[in-house]
Design a protein around this motif. Structure first.
Motif, PDB file in Angstrom:
ATOM      1  N   GLU A  98       0.832  -1.210   0.000  1.00  0.00           N
ATOM      2  CA  GLU A  98       0.000   0.000   0.000  1.00  0.00           C
ATOM      3  C   GLU A  98       0.858   1.249   0.000  1.00  0.00           C
ATOM      4  O   GLU A  98       1.390   1.637   1.027  1.00  0.00           O
ATOM      5  N   TYR A  99       0.999   1.857  -1.150  1.00  0.00           N
ATOM      6  CA  TYR A  99       1.795   3.073  -1.232  1.00  0.00           C
ATOM      7  C   TYR A  99       0.872   4.248  -1.502  1.00  0.00           C
ATOM      8  O   TYR A  99      -0.075   4.145  -2.275  1.00  0.00           O
ATOM      9  N   THR A 100       1.152   5.361  -0.849  1.00  0.00           N
ATOM     10  CA  THR A 100       0.382   6.564  -1.102  1.00  0.00           C
ATOM     11  C   THR A 100       1.149   7.394  -2.120  1.00  0.00           C
ATOM     12  O   THR A 100       2.259   7.838  -1.844  1.00  0.00           O
ATOM     13  N   PRO A 101       0.569   7.582  -3.300  1.00  0.00           N
ATOM     14  CA  PRO A 101       1.287   8.382  -4.296  1.00  0.00           C
ATOM     15  C   PRO A 101       1.421   9.832  -3.837  1.00  0.00           C
ATOM     16  O   PRO A 101       0.577  10.340  -3.087  1.00  0.00           O
ATOM     17  N   VAL A 102       2.465  10.473  -4.263  1.00  0.00           N
ATOM     18  CA  VAL A 102       2.668  11.883  -3.946  1.00  0.00           C
ATOM     19  C   VAL A 102       2.599  12.661  -5.252  1.00  0.00           C
ATOM     20  O   VAL A 102       3.583  12.746  -5.972  1.00  0.00           O
ATOM     21  N   VAL A 104       9.855   9.023  -7.100  1.00  0.00           N
ATOM     22  CA  VAL A 104       9.233   8.713  -5.818  1.00  0.00           C
ATOM     23  C   VAL A 104       8.043   7.797  -6.071  1.00  0.00           C
ATOM     24  O   VAL A 104       7.056   8.191  -6.682  1.00  0.00           O
ATOM     25  N   LEU A 125       4.591   6.871  -0.584  1.00  0.00           N
ATOM     26  CA  LEU A 125       4.906   6.870   0.840  1.00  0.00           C
ATOM     27  C   LEU A 125       4.241   5.667   1.468  1.00  0.00           C
ATOM     28  O   LEU A 125       3.181   5.235   1.033  1.00  0.00           O
ATOM     29  N   PHE A 126       4.865   5.106   2.476  1.00  0.00           N
ATOM     30  CA  PHE A 126       4.175   4.061   3.210  1.00  0.00           C
ATOM     31  C   PHE A 126       4.501   4.131   4.691  1.00  0.00           C
ATOM     32  O   PHE A 126       5.405   4.849   5.111  1.00  0.00           O
ATOM     33  N   ASN A 127       3.703   3.412   5.440  1.00  0.00           N
ATOM     34  CA  ASN A 127       3.743   3.490   6.890  1.00  0.00           C
ATOM     35  C   ASN A 127       4.533   2.303   7.420  1.00  0.00           C
ATOM     36  O   ASN A 127       4.069   1.178   7.391  1.00  0.00           O
ATOM     37  N   ARG A 172       5.564   0.944  10.589  1.00  0.00           N
ATOM     38  CA  ARG A 172       5.348   1.003  12.040  1.00  0.00           C
ATOM     39  C   ARG A 172       5.358   2.441  12.549  1.00  0.00           C
ATOM     40  O   ARG A 172       6.075   2.792  13.472  1.00  0.00           O
ATOM     41  N   GLY A 173       4.564   3.261  11.914  1.00  0.00           N
ATOM     42  CA  GLY A 173       4.414   4.624  12.397  1.00  0.00           C
ATOM     43  C   GLY A 173       5.376   5.622  11.778  1.00  0.00           C
ATOM     44  O   GLY A 173       5.234   6.814  11.981  1.00  0.00           O
ATOM     45  N   GLN A 174       6.333   5.133  11.057  1.00  0.00           N
ATOM     46  CA  GLN A 174       7.272   6.030  10.409  1.00  0.00           C
ATOM     47  C   GLN A 174       6.832   6.188   8.951  1.00  0.00           C
ATOM     48  O   GLN A 174       6.520   5.189   8.298  1.00  0.00           O
ATOM     49  N   VAL A 175       6.788   7.423   8.473  1.00  0.00           N
ATOM     50  CA  VAL A 175       6.421   7.624   7.073  1.00  0.00           C
ATOM     51  C   VAL A 175       7.696   7.523   6.239  1.00  0.00           C
ATOM     52  O   VAL A 175       8.634   8.293   6.419  1.00  0.00           O
ATOM     53  N   ALA A 181       9.568   7.256   2.454  1.00  0.00           N
ATOM     54  CA  ALA A 181       9.439   7.488   1.018  1.00  0.00           C
ATOM     55  C   ALA A 181      10.108   6.332   0.277  1.00  0.00           C
ATOM     56  O   ALA A 181      11.199   5.912   0.641  1.00  0.00           O
ATOM     57  N   VAL A 238      11.750   5.009  -3.146  1.00  0.00           N
ATOM     58  CA  VAL A 238      12.343   5.480  -4.395  1.00  0.00           C
ATOM     59  C   VAL A 238      12.341   4.323  -5.383  1.00  0.00           C
ATOM     60  O   VAL A 238      12.848   3.242  -5.088  1.00  0.00           O
TER      61      VAL A 238
END
Lengths: 803, 147
Positions: free
Chosen positions: B31-35, B42, B45-47, B49-52, B54, B56
């Motif tokens: 599950e990646y969130t496009p920017v 890029v 973005l993905f999560n 364990r609570g860390q965002v 990036a 590449v």
């Protein structure tokens, strides 16, 4: 100790900690005599204590640390090297400092003003080291002060043992005034102690060869064991109570804790959602408990970073006092909600803007006493600071009962300074005109004072507050007063946010920027219009510049279908209002802000990222940056607005703002300014008085009139709730129950006719449907026949609706 | 004779390696969130364990067409000075111990985007492992703008 100020408390806690470190450093220094690093650290500690003690007027402490600092400076700079003698002298000095600190803690002073001769041995020992003249006298002094470094450390923290010479020596000296008055004469311990005390406060101490005080100092501790022991114990306890009631925690640790709690909150959200679907009672209970505990934990952790706003308010009385007396004004400062807490970092950020607002209020807001008397006001003005929580934010208000802001004068000045054009001004309502004071380069001060009115100020206040995700606005009544309202997020880490959807993704908008949400039905009459290519939407007669999020983010082809249903989030930033067009509005929730790395800085549309309830990353939109985009076509929009206004005026004078309600099959329009609030009451809350229906509403008994009855319409099935239109005038309210609230429109009502039923003023075509115009006054009187008697009647007509 | 451990992975059948010491972890994620508007490299973005984090897309960095995110993608998360960054790769290889002797500077015949991204090559049994310059490989700024 009650009278001991916060500053002294902090100083003591800090100094005790530093001294413990110092002991360790000095011992380490013996192992590694040349360590520049250790010497610098020791020097800094002593320097800090010296500086603070000078500031707090602990002169004895300052004297001791001053010579110590001199020696340390030489050692640090390599002008002199460590010898056992210098170590002893330094340890003696530190013990002496410790003793003086204990004295301060017990008595609130370091015995300044008394005699300093008890400090002489220490000072001389240190001075001797500096001069390099290892005076034979100084040597034993130092030796007495500290036999071995390690021992001293132990003895000082273990009260009751007799060999903490240095400390005892100093504290004995420090306690001198009290001992002299109460204990010295009548008690038995006087005999052995007298020698010390004599030496300590005897004026002849200076004349006596150095041996004398030393000799006196040496036996003293041994003799003083009994009286000193218990006293020292209480001293020790007092110190512990200060040091133990608070601990210093690394901010990084707090941040980590905060982050973990943020994670927990998200996990909780996820779990609670899953449990909701599972339909298992025991799981539900566990989930509720987890929910509760998480919320409490979150609150507690947030509290660790919280400080009462009083921290920054505390110095305002002085500011107000100095300013008002400088201007010859009389100002009373009232504070409400001083215990309201804010994140420490935010508190720092709010300090300057708040001080500025207070200065501004005293300078420009509150009038001179004579003027006030002339206006029939209390010659003493009141400045009220108020802080409270509201909707996940902290609100801080600065209210004065002064002259108030004059919109005409503001408009005039804004024109003069070129802040706005005449055309722009013509389109502004009162509130917008007042907001002009936040524009850069605006200042209404009649003359420049040294306080405010230099053309900087309010715009800086606004910028600073917006930088931390807050907002500022102003409300003012001419001649009555002004209220500046700061809306500040509780923390920087967790914000209230609106989640929206655009394309396949969700984005987050900080709630503080959101003014209202408008739903645009793609098929209906309300469509997005274009002013010379710039998309706009008519929001209550005003053209709202629009930013299409999908186009801004290049998610979709701009030429894609325009007939979709969309939402417009009306946002506010940098003094601009604009509508952000999005596909769907999902919900509002608290989100944890995660900073974005620098690789996305150039993009400029994102303020950060966050994790949503399902664990997915969502981007937080930078409203200010979007606002700048909306501004690109603003001149075109202004021209279009002017045109729009011209045509509107040409047709019917004003635009009607109407609430459309459904009653049976009929559509009934009520002027929006006859609507104070919309409420929805459960049917069972409607009670009866005689043959009328009433409802308890805000501590009033509110008469309810069912419009269906008045209009003789067939009312359809009753729902569980009744939507009502509440109208309030001078404290008296009536409720008109309708069946459905359909819409709010702002439109030029054309095609009006007097075809209408009883109780109607006529009908018109609104949104392509024939809509009846309600005779509101009559409806109100039907609900409450005495309404007019109680309320001075104002003529109400539809022409006023555009006001 | 100095030797170092390398974590290896494949992109477009080519074997690459980064020093194990800078690898935070390796995981598959879907599950990646496009920017939007971000540089093309890029992936999203993905999560973690609570860390965002990036991600590449190494394919884009190597001048290949971007990856499609239908299925899960392999992430090699490396620590850089500034942040932890994920490198999106095709396939994870094993950790190999390589002596410095097997190292050679990039061959002169190598050019294109790849040349910029590697420090050199290690000769393995039967194939080459290219040592990735992580600083350059994770640099999405400049050059590869939004379109």
């Amino acid at each position: 100790m009650d009278e001991m100020g916060d500053i002294v408390q902090e100083f003591l806690v800090e100094s005790h900690e530093n001294l413990d470190q110092l002991d360790r450093d000095l011992v380490a220094l013996e192992q590694d005599p040349g360590s520049r690093e250790l010497l610098s650290s020791i020097f800094r500690t002593i320097h800090t204590i010296k500086g603070t003690s000078g500031f707090l007027a602990f002169n004895r402490l300052e004297r001791v640390t001053h010579v110590g600092e001199n020696l340390l400076a030489r050692l640090r700079d390599g002008a002199q090297s460590m010898t056992p003698q210098t170590t002893d002298a330094l340890l003696g000095m530190i013990d002496c400092v410790r003793g003086l600190l204990t004295h301060i803690e017990e008595n609130g002073n370091d015995g300044s003003g008394g005699d300093d001769s008890d400090l002489e041995p220490v000072i001389q020992a240190v001075t001797a080291c500096i001069n390099g003249t290892a005076a034979p006298a100084a040597k034993p002094a130092a030796a007495v002060a500290a036999t071995t470094p390690v021992e001293v450390t132990v003895t000082v923290t273990t009260p009751g043992e007799g060999d903490g010479e240095g400390a005892e020596d100093a504290s004995a000296g420090g306690r001198k005034p009290r001992t002299r008055k109460s204990a010295a004469k009548p008690t038995a311990k006087a005999t052995p102690a007298k020698a010390v005390l004599g030496a300590a406060f005897g004026g002849e101490a200076d004349d006596v060869p150095p041996e004398t005080p030393l000799a006196a100092a040496a036996p003293a501790p041994a003799e003083q064991v009994e009286p000193v022991g218990p006293e020292d114990e209480t001293g020790g306890q007092a110190r512990r109570s200060i040091a133990d009631s608070s601990i210093r925690v690394d901010v990084d640790l707090l941040d980590t804790l905060m982050r973990l709690v943020g994670e927990l909150v998200l996990t909780r959200n996820q779990l609670v959602r899953a449990i909701g679907g599972a339909n298992d009672p025991s799981m539900t209970r566990t989930g509720q408990r987890l929910n509760l505990i998480t919320s409490e934990l979150q609150e507690s952790v947030m509290k660790t970073r919280m400080q009462a706003i009083d921290h920054i308010w505390a110095k305002l009385p002085r500011v107000v006092r100095d300013l008002s007396s400088g201007f010859g004004k009389r100002v009373r400062l009232a504070m409400e909600g001083r215990e309201t807490e804010l994140d420490r970092s935010l508190l720092e950020a709010v300090k300057d803007p708040l001080t500025h607002l207070v200065r501004n209020a005293v300078d420009h807001g509150i009038e001179l006493p004579d003027d006030r008397r002339f206006k029939g006001k209390d010659p003493e003005g009141t400045l009220t600071l108020r802080a409270y929580h509201e909707g996940g934010h902290v609100i801080v208000e600065v209210t004065d009962d002064g002259a108030g802001l004059d919109p005409d004068r503001i408009a005039e000045v804004a024109l003069e300074r070129g802040v706005v054009t005449r055309e722009q001004l013509a389109l502004m309502d009162r509130r917008e005109i007042l907001s002009l004071v936040f524009r850069p380069g605006f200042s209404t001060a009649k003359k420049v004072t040294n306080v405010s009115g230099r053309g900087v100020g309010m715009d800086v206040v606004k910028t600073n507050i917006e930088r931390i995700g807050g907002a500022v606005d102003v409300e003012s009544t001419l001649g009555v007063g002004t209220t500046w309202r700061l809306t500040i997020p509780l923390t920087l880490a967790i914000i209230q946010a609106l989640t929206i959807e655009c394309g396949a993704e969700r984005y987050v908008i900080p709630q503080v920027a959101v003014h209202e949400l408008v739903y645009l039905d793609g098929q209906g009459g309300r469509v997005i219009e274009y002013a010379m290519g710039a998309p706009v939407y008519r929001l209550r007669g005003k053209l709202l510049p629009l930013v299409h999020l999908d186009q801004t983010l290049e998610l979709r082809d701009p030429s894609s279908d325009h007939n979709r249903d969309v939402y417009v989030a009306v946002l506010h930033a940098e003094g601009r209002r604009f509508g952000l067009v999005v596909d769907r509005v999902l919900n509002t929730e608290e989100v944890v802000v995660k900073p974005l790395t620098s690789r996305f800085k150039d993009v400029g549309v994102y303020a950060g990222a966050t994790l949503l309830g399902d664990g997915k990353v969502a981007l937080i939109l930078d409203v200010a940056s979007l606002a700048r985009r909306s501004h690109l076509g603003s001149d075109k929009i202004e021209r279009a607005q002017a045109q729009l206004d011209a045509t509107t005026k040409a047709t019917s004078g004003t635009i009607d703002r109407l609430l459309i309600a459904g009653i049976g099959e009929r559509r009934v329009a009520i002027p929006l300014d006859m609507v104070t609030r919309l409420e929805e009451f459960p049917v069972e809350r409607l009670e009866r008085v005689g043959n009328r229906e009433v409802v308890q509403y805000r501590d009033q008994i509110l008469p309810v009139l069912r419009l269906a009855h008045l209009l003789g319409a067939y009312s359809s099935e009753d729902g569980a709730t009744v939507p009502v239109v509440v109208y309030t005038e001078r404290g008296r309210s009536v409720a008109l129950a309708v069946e459905k609230i359909l819409d709010i429109v702002e439109d030029v009502v054309d095609a009006r006719s007097d075809v209408g039923d009883d109780g109607m003023m006529g009908s018109a075509v609104i949104q392509q449907r024939v809509t009846e115009l309600l005779d509101v006054r009559r409806a109100i009187l039907a609900a409450d026949p005495r309404f007019d008697a109680a309320v001075e009647s104002d003529p109400i007509s539809y022409d006023m609706a555009g006001m | 004779m100095a030797s170092r451990q390398y974590a290896t992975f494949e992109v477009d059948t080519q074997l690459f390696g980064v020093p194990v010491a800078i690898v935070q972890e390796v995981l598959s994620f879907h599950e990646y969130t496009p920017v939007p508007l971000a540089p093309k490299a890029v992936g999203g973005l993905f999560n973690l364990r609570g860390q965002v984090i990036a991600a590449v897309d190494l394919r884009v960095q190597l001048g290949l067409p971007a990856r499609d995110f239908d299925g899960p993608a392999m992430n090699v998360i490396v620590r850089t000075d500034e942040e932890s960054v994920s490198l999106l790769v095709d396939k994870i290889g094993e950790v190999v111990e390589l002596s410095d002797e097997a190292f050679e500077p990039p061959p002169d015949t190598l050019h294109g985007p790849l040349r910029e991204l590697i420090n050199g090559a290690f000769k393995l049994d039967g194939r080459l492992m290219l040592a990735l310059d992580t600083a350059r490989a994770t640099d999405t700024g400049g050059g590869s703008g939004s379109d």
